[in-house]
Design a protein around this motif. Structure first.
Motif, PDB file in Angstrom:
ATOM      1  N   LEU A 389      55.247  36.619  42.373  1.00  0.00           N
ATOM      2  CA  LEU A 389      54.434  37.299  41.531  1.00  0.00           C
ATOM      3  C   LEU A 389      53.101  36.755  41.595  1.00  0.00           C
ATOM      4  O   LEU A 389      52.157  37.375  41.640  1.00  0.00           O
ATOM      5  N   ALA A 390      52.995  35.351  41.389  1.00  0.00           N
ATOM      6  CA  ALA A 390      51.659  34.667  41.595  1.00  0.00           C
ATOM      7  C   ALA A 390      51.213  34.670  42.863  1.00  0.00           C
ATOM      8  O   ALA A 390      49.921  34.861  43.062  1.00  0.00           O
ATOM      9  N   ARG A 391      52.072  34.552  43.820  1.00  0.00           N
ATOM     10  CA  ARG A 391      51.379  34.771  45.126  1.00  0.00           C
ATOM     11  C   ARG A 391      50.942  35.915  45.382  1.00  0.00           C
ATOM     12  O   ARG A 391      49.892  36.243  46.103  1.00  0.00           O
ATOM     13  N   ALA A 392      51.556  37.162  45.101  1.00  0.00           N
ATOM     14  CA  ALA A 392      51.195  38.523  45.174  1.00  0.00           C
ATOM     15  C   ALA A 392      49.655  38.700  44.486  1.00  0.00           C
ATOM     16  O   ALA A 392      48.878  39.378  45.136  1.00  0.00           O
ATOM     17  N   ASP A 393      49.585  38.081  43.360  1.00  0.00           N
ATOM     18  CA  ASP A 393      48.517  38.123  42.624  1.00  0.00           C
ATOM     19  C   ASP A 393      47.347  37.388  43.400  1.00  0.00           C
ATOM     20  O   ASP A 393      46.111  38.075  43.398  1.00  0.00           O
ATOM     21  N   THR A 394      47.566  36.445  44.144  1.00  0.00           N
ATOM     22  CA  THR A 394      46.436  35.723  44.620  1.00  0.00           C
ATOM     23  C   THR A 394      45.883  36.634  45.955  1.00  0.00           C
ATOM     24  O   THR A 394      44.931  36.598  46.407  1.00  0.00           O
ATOM     25  N   ARG A 395      47.170  37.173  46.741  1.00  0.00           N
ATOM     26  CA  ARG A 395      46.845  37.891  47.894  1.00  0.00           C
ATOM     27  C   ARG A 395      45.894  39.166  47.482  1.00  0.00           C
ATOM     28  O   ARG A 395      44.967  39.588  48.170  1.00  0.00           O
ATOM     29  N   ILE A 396      46.284  39.821  46.459  1.00  0.00           N
ATOM     30  CA  ILE A 396      45.486  40.931  45.887  1.00  0.00           C
ATOM     31  C   ILE A 396      44.094  40.406  45.626  1.00  0.00           C
ATOM     32  O   ILE A 396      43.188  41.391  46.185  1.00  0.00           O
ATOM     33  N   ALA A 397      43.743  39.585  45.023  1.00  0.00           N
ATOM     34  CA  ALA A 397      42.539  38.909  44.863  1.00  0.00           C
ATOM     35  C   ALA A 397      41.826  38.616  46.273  1.00  0.00           C
ATOM     36  O   ALA A 397      40.611  38.713  46.276  1.00  0.00           O
ATOM     37  N   MET A 398      42.652  38.215  47.157  1.00  0.00           N
ATOM     38  CA  MET A 398      41.997  37.819  48.578  1.00  0.00           C
ATOM     39  C   MET A 398      41.602  39.220  49.304  1.00  0.00           C
ATOM     40  O   MET A 398      41.277  39.329  50.408  1.00  0.00           O
ATOM     41  N   GLY A 399      42.303  40.491  48.775  1.00  0.00           N
ATOM     42  CA  GLY A 399      42.228  41.691  49.588  1.00  0.00           C
ATOM     43  C   GLY A 399      43.203  41.801  50.606  1.00  0.00           C
ATOM     44  O   GLY A 399      43.098  42.656  51.579  1.00  0.00           O
ATOM     45  N   GLN A 400      44.349  40.925  50.443  1.00  0.00           N
ATOM     46  CA  GLN A 400      45.349  40.989  51.289  1.00  0.00           C
ATOM     47  C   GLN A 400      46.605  42.001  50.928  1.00  0.00           C
ATOM     48  O   GLN A 400      47.690  41.661  50.095  1.00  0.00           O
ATOM     49  N   SER A 401      46.451  43.252  50.818  1.00  0.00           N
ATOM     50  CA  SER A 401      47.243  44.410  50.219  1.00  0.00           C
ATOM     51  C   SER A 401      48.719  44.346  50.796  1.00  0.00           C
ATOM     52  O   SER A 401      49.750  44.464  50.152  1.00  0.00           O
ATOM     53  N   ALA A 402      48.733  44.282  52.232  1.00  0.00           N
ATOM     54  CA  ALA A 402      49.850  44.016  52.976  1.00  0.00           C
ATOM     55  C   ALA A 402      50.968  43.040  52.686  1.00  0.00           C
ATOM     56  O   ALA A 402      51.875  43.212  52.270  1.00  0.00           O
ATOM     57  N   GLU A 403      50.271  42.174  52.472  1.00  0.00           N
ATOM     58  CA  GLU A 403      51.027  40.789  52.274  1.00  0.00           C
ATOM     59  C   GLU A 403      51.399  40.635  50.681  1.00  0.00           C
ATOM     60  O   GLU A 403      52.611  40.244  50.463  1.00  0.00           O
ATOM     61  N   ALA A 404      50.651  41.365  49.814  1.00  0.00           N
ATOM     62  CA  ALA A 404      50.859  41.262  48.365  1.00  0.00           C
ATOM     63  C   ALA A 404      52.148  42.228  48.177  1.00  0.00           C
ATOM     64  O   ALA A 404      52.839  42.097  47.476  1.00  0.00           O
ATOM     65  N   THR A 405      52.102  43.464  48.852  1.00  0.00           N
ATOM     66  CA  THR A 405      53.191  44.497  48.842  1.00  0.00           C
ATOM     67  C   THR A 405      54.385  43.720  49.210  1.00  0.00           C
ATOM     68  O   THR A 405      55.339  43.965  48.510  1.00  0.00           O
TER      69      THR A 405
END
Length: 455
Positions: A389-405
């Protein structure tokens, strides 16, 4: 005249007999000896009496050559002895010759005959200057002096060289460090704590008394073996050895030694780390920070001391110092062996990841720390859920929606709490619609532990 009983000057090399003393043989430049006429003992040329029998060393007088025709010899003194008393302009016939005879007891020397090539005879007692030395004779004399010097200086030079080599071999780090470690371990295993305490560094003794050093030791008997130098630096070294505690399997232990005032000493900071651990337990991070800093000053290469300092500045909420100290602790743990457990290393990565994500906003560095945390073995599902969940939050902040999903989808399989599942559904929808989302209230991964206290 017979020469029996007289001394002779003879060359010791070629046997040539000289009529008078000299510096060297005129034929071969060999040394000369004065042969006693009584016992034939070879004496130095300058001797006046035989060293064996005491006979005076008198040289034979030069033989006189009789005139060839006695009848034709003029009577009276030689012409050179005539003295004219008249004036030079008088007639020789009118003036008589005035013959001056030598005083009684004196004789006029006669010319001596010598063989061709033989040296001219010289009356006894007069110094005979040596012949001019040739290049060959000088070379021989120089070689002789060189050989004599080698016999004297050669053993001295060899002895000095051997002593210097032995001293260098004794003082070089490859020998001095294991020797210091052996003394330290022997003193500890024999319970000779004053001797072991004397091998500590000055800073260690300044922050730890002998009583504190004694109280930190365990009473369980133990032995050691197989000591070896694992790492060597200009002013530091790592020693590995096999530790055998009673009723336990042997383990590999380490010691760090530092070069201080020309000798290798042990930096000891366990007492400070124990007091820092107690400060964390009392929720006193300020005192823990002071103690951890002193432990780092004693041994800057100790990963555990850096780990305590990392946690202390993290609680003080100083992000820049937290990044520096935590990164240094992890780097030292990869270079120097330490007693940091996997849980302690996990905790350092978690602090660094949370600092990058929430304080410094360095999202790529935060993702790298979460990747390292997820690579730890035997992670509990709850820990995996928090990290994903923490890594998904970070990737959403980076604009990496696919990796966050993808992280949210993986988290569905490990997260069990209803609130985590609701959070996943909310974040999944947000990842598809917006590049950034609010942070979680508790962003620090759970289940982490501080570095363990020293044993």
């Amino acid at each position: 005249m017979s020469t029996a009983g007289f001394a002779h000057i003879v060359c010791t090399k070629c046997g040539f007999e000289l009529p008078a003393p000299g510096y060297a043989c005129p034929k071969c430049q060999g040394s000369l000896s004065k042969i006693c006429g009584n016992c034939n003992f070879k004496n130095a040329v300058a001797k006046n009496y035989c060293d064996r029998c005491g006979t005076p060393l008198i040289l034979a007088p030069a033989p006189a050559e009789p005139p060839s025709d006695a009848s034709s010899a003029p009577e009276g003194p030689p012409q050179t002895a005539l003295r004219r008393t008249a004036k030079s302009n008088s007639s020789p016939k009118s003036q008589p010759l005035n013959v001056v005879l030598p005083p009684p007891g004196l004789s006029i020397p006669q010319a001596l005959r010598r063989d061709p090539g033989a040296p001219a005879p010289i009356p006894e007692g007069q110094y005979v200057p040596p012949p001019s030395p040739t290049e060959a004779s000088l070379t021989r004399l120089h070689r002789r002096d060189t050989h004599r010097s080698m016999f004297f200086w050669g053993p001295i030079a060899a002895t000095c060289t051997a002593a210097a080599f032995l001293y260098y071999d004794y003082q070089k780090p490859q020998s001095a460090i294991p020797r210091a470690a052996t003394q330290y371990l022997n003193a500890l295993s024999a319970d000779n704590l004053p001797a072991a305490y004397a091998l500590l560094s000055h800073d260690s003794q300044a922050h730890c008394t002998l009583d504190e050093f004694r109280s930190g030791r365990e009473a369980t008997p133990w032995t050691w073996s197989a000591i070896k130098l694992a790492r060597l630096e200009p002013r530091a070294a790592v020693i590995k050895y096999r530790l055998q505690v009673s009723n336990k399997p042997p383990v590999e232990d380490i010691l760090i030694f530092l070069l201080e005032d020309g000798r290798w000493v042990r930096p000891y900071n366990w007492n400070l780390l124990q007091r820092a651990e107690d400060s964390f337990t009392r929720n006193d991070p300020d005192m823990a920070l002071i103690l951890a800093q002193e432990a780092v000053n004693i041994d800057p290469r100790d990963p555990m001391a850096r780990g305590y300092l990392c946690e202390a500045v993290y609680y003080r909420k100083v992000p820049a110092e937290t990044e520096r100290e935590c990164s240094a602790a992890l780097q030292l743990s990869r270079v120097y062996p330490s007693k940091l457990s996997l849980k302690s290393l996990y905790h350092l990565h978690a602090i660094l990841g949370d600092t990058y994500k929430n304080a410094l906003r360095k999202y790529p560095e935060a993702v790298a720390q979460y990747d390292a945390l997820l690579a730890f073995p035997d992670l509990a599902p709850a820990d995996q859920c928090d990290l994903l969940l923490a890594r998904a939050d970070t990737r959403i902040a980076m604009g990496q929606s696919a990796e966050a999903t993808a992280d949210l989808q993986t988290a569905v399989g490990v997260c069990a709490k209803p609130e985590d599942l609701d959070y996943i559904r909310t974040k999944r929808q947000a990842a598809l619609n917006a590049p950034t989302l609010p942070e979680k209230k508790n962003s620090s991964p759970s289940g982490t532990v501080r570095p363990g206290a020293p044993r």
